[in-house]
Design an enzyme around this catalytic site. Structure first.
Site, PDB file in Angstrom:
ATOM      1  N   CYS A 123      43.532  43.313  41.745  1.00  0.00           N
ATOM      2  CA  CYS A 123      42.204  43.819  42.122  1.00  0.00           C
ATOM      3  C   CYS A 123      41.558  43.029  43.253  1.00  0.00           C
ATOM      4  O   CYS A 123      40.533  43.463  43.801  1.00  0.00           O
ATOM      5  CB  CYS A 123      41.268  43.794  40.924  1.00  0.00           C
ATOM      6  SG  CYS A 123      41.954  44.529  39.442  1.00  0.00           S
ATOM      7  N   HIS A 135      32.075  42.544  40.595  1.00  0.00           N
ATOM      8  CA  HIS A 135      33.391  43.108  40.293  1.00  0.00           C
ATOM      9  C   HIS A 135      33.220  44.206  39.246  1.00  0.00           C
ATOM     10  O   HIS A 135      33.807  45.285  39.383  1.00  0.00           O
ATOM     11  CB  HIS A 135      34.334  42.025  39.800  1.00  0.00           C
ATOM     12  CG  HIS A 135      35.726  42.500  39.574  1.00  0.00           C
ATOM     13  ND1 HIS A 135      36.492  43.052  40.576  1.00  0.00           N
ATOM     14  CD2 HIS A 135      36.497  42.548  38.448  1.00  0.00           C
ATOM     15  CE1 HIS A 135      37.680  43.405  40.094  1.00  0.00           C
ATOM     16  NE2 HIS A 135      37.698  43.109  38.805  1.00  0.00           N
ATOM     17  N   HIS A 148      37.416  52.283  40.085  1.00  0.00           N
ATOM     18  CA  HIS A 148      38.053  51.013  40.447  1.00  0.00           C
ATOM     19  C   HIS A 148      39.237  51.318  41.350  1.00  0.00           C
ATOM     20  O   HIS A 148      40.234  51.900  40.921  1.00  0.00           O
ATOM     21  CB  HIS A 148      38.503  50.303  39.178  1.00  0.00           C
ATOM     22  CG  HIS A 148      38.926  48.884  39.392  1.00  0.00           C
ATOM     23  ND1 HIS A 148      39.093  48.323  40.644  1.00  0.00           N
ATOM     24  CD2 HIS A 148      39.209  47.888  38.505  1.00  0.00           C
ATOM     25  CE1 HIS A 148      39.466  47.071  40.511  1.00  0.00           C
ATOM     26  NE2 HIS A 148      39.540  46.774  39.225  1.00  0.00           N
TER      27      HIS A 148
END
Length: 408
Positions: free
Chosen positions: A159, A298, A335
């Protein structure tokens, strides 16, 4: 105190996103609290909320070229070309002095998924499976079609991939290795095999039966997991000294960055490691926590991850934590894994440019474990005096990256 490192100018930005492919138009949707989630059906899986991107690569690739070019590479090329155009760059004066830094978590997921399906289904595997599916395929396609002849590098750090790519591009500029950097990331993983793997990990949010747009709710008491999206984002970066003669002022400054590892667990985050990353990024920018007016979190919406990020921020910001405006845009566009850091860097720059902050879509009742910060709710908020902002990317494997931007 050491002399401050030279600031890096953000000279241009381009995106392919579930909210649209124009930075300004997608930003407007984000501020309006819109969501890009829709239901996706795959054999053997429950309906899942996903955020797809729609784009047109035909201005850059002919029909035959498109056949042999992976979806992730096509999205990357469109976003990179947009960033170049935004920076006023149709070509490079010195291609060997241009660097390309690309982040992706899974590379050619669609190609690999199709290859395995063919293998186990007894059909012919496409002869371009290897070059289309390789992790550095997007970087290779961009370099081929834009003429970048300096370093062309790919970072696969889950990520944090594209945030790492941006940080590394800035370091290369400061070291004098390149004069212009094209940095960002791309991810296209909305295929059966990848979704099945994430579902098996029990990390995905179920589709909200009443409202698909509310499926992913970072920091909410009733959150139930992350929702995947796809897209790409790129920034054109230059040294401050080299941008002085540009006809347009920089969109923002990349003031500093940091990369640190938890070294604790493959999937469970650690507040100590995240806090160390945040402190290092502030130190690199020569800023104090109270100088930062906005944090693009995040914030994935997982039960385990969100409280850890909030705890790390409370540790670093201390008494100033309630005044830190804080939101996760993943609640609106999903995401994007390897592309998340780059897209969220674009939103952080936009916050500095416009003095507006996007909300965490759908967040109403905040989990007490995520309290103590200035959550941006509802329609967002105005913050015209915003001078500095930070964007967090905390990855599986414990790899953490924070990017600090300042208003130009």
């Amino acid at each position: 105190m050491a002399a401050p490192a030279e600031r890096i100018a953000v000279a241009g930005m381009g995106i392919v996103s579930p909210l649209g492919n124009s930075v300004d138009a997608a930003w407007a949707r984000l501020l309006q609290g819109e969501s890009a989630f829709e239901r996706m059906q795959c054999e053997g899986l429950p309906d899942l909320p996903v955020a797809r991107a729609s784009f047109d690569v035909s201005p850059y690739l002919g029909k035959l070229q498109q056949v042999g070019t992976e979806r992730v590479s096509q999205m990357a090329l469109v976003a990179a070309r947009q960033a170049m155009a935004d920076a006023g760059l149709a070509s490079w004066a010195e291609p060997e002095r241009v660097g390309l830094y690309v982040g992706t978590g899974m590379g050619g997921a669609a190609t690999m998924d199709a290859g395995y399906a063919a293998l186990y289904g007894g059909s012919r595997i496409h002869p371009l499976t290897v070059p289309a599916g390789m992790v550095n395929g997007a970087a290779a396609v961009i370099a081929l079609h834009t003429g970048v002849r300096g370093p062309v590098l790919t970072y696969a750090v889950a990520c944090a991939s594209s945030a790492v790519a941006i940080a590394e591009a800035a370091h290369a500029l400061r070291r004098g290795e390149v004069d212009i950097a094209l940095a960002g990331g791309a991810e296209a993983l909305l295929v059966r095999g990848t979704l099945a793997a994430w579902h098996a990990l029990r990390a995905l949010a179920p589709a909200d039966e009443a409202d698909i747009a509310r499926s992913c709710r970072p920091f909410a008491r009733e959150r139930s997991g992350l929702a995947l999206g796809e897209g790409s984002a790129f920034l054109v970066l230059k040294r401050e000294s080299d941008s002085a003669g540009d006809s347009r002022a920089p969109l923002a400054w990349l003031a500093g960055s940091a990369m640190r590892c938890d070294a604790v667990h493959l999937t469970n985050p650690d507040a100590r490691g995240q806090a160390a990353t945040l402190r290092a990024a502030l130190a690199a920018s020569q800023l104090a926590p109270a100088d930062i007016g906005y944090c693009n979190a995040h914030g994935t919406g997982t039960v385990a991850g969100d409280p850890v990020e909030c705890e790390a921020l409370r540790q670093v910001w201390g008494d100033a934590a309630p005044g830190l405006a804080f939101s996760s845009t993943k609640a609106a566009h999903g995401h994007l894994l390897g592309a998340a850091g780059a897209l969220e860097a674009v939103w952080t720059v936009q916050a500095l440019r416009t003095g507006e902050l996007p909300p965490t879509h759908g967040l109403a009742e905040i989990d007490p474990a995520c309290a103590g910060l200035g959550h941006v709710l509802g329609p967002g908020m105005r913050k015209p005096g915003l001078r500095h902002a930070i964007s967090n990317s905390f990855a599986f494997g414990g790899s953490n990256t924070a990017l600090v931007f300042s208003r130009a």
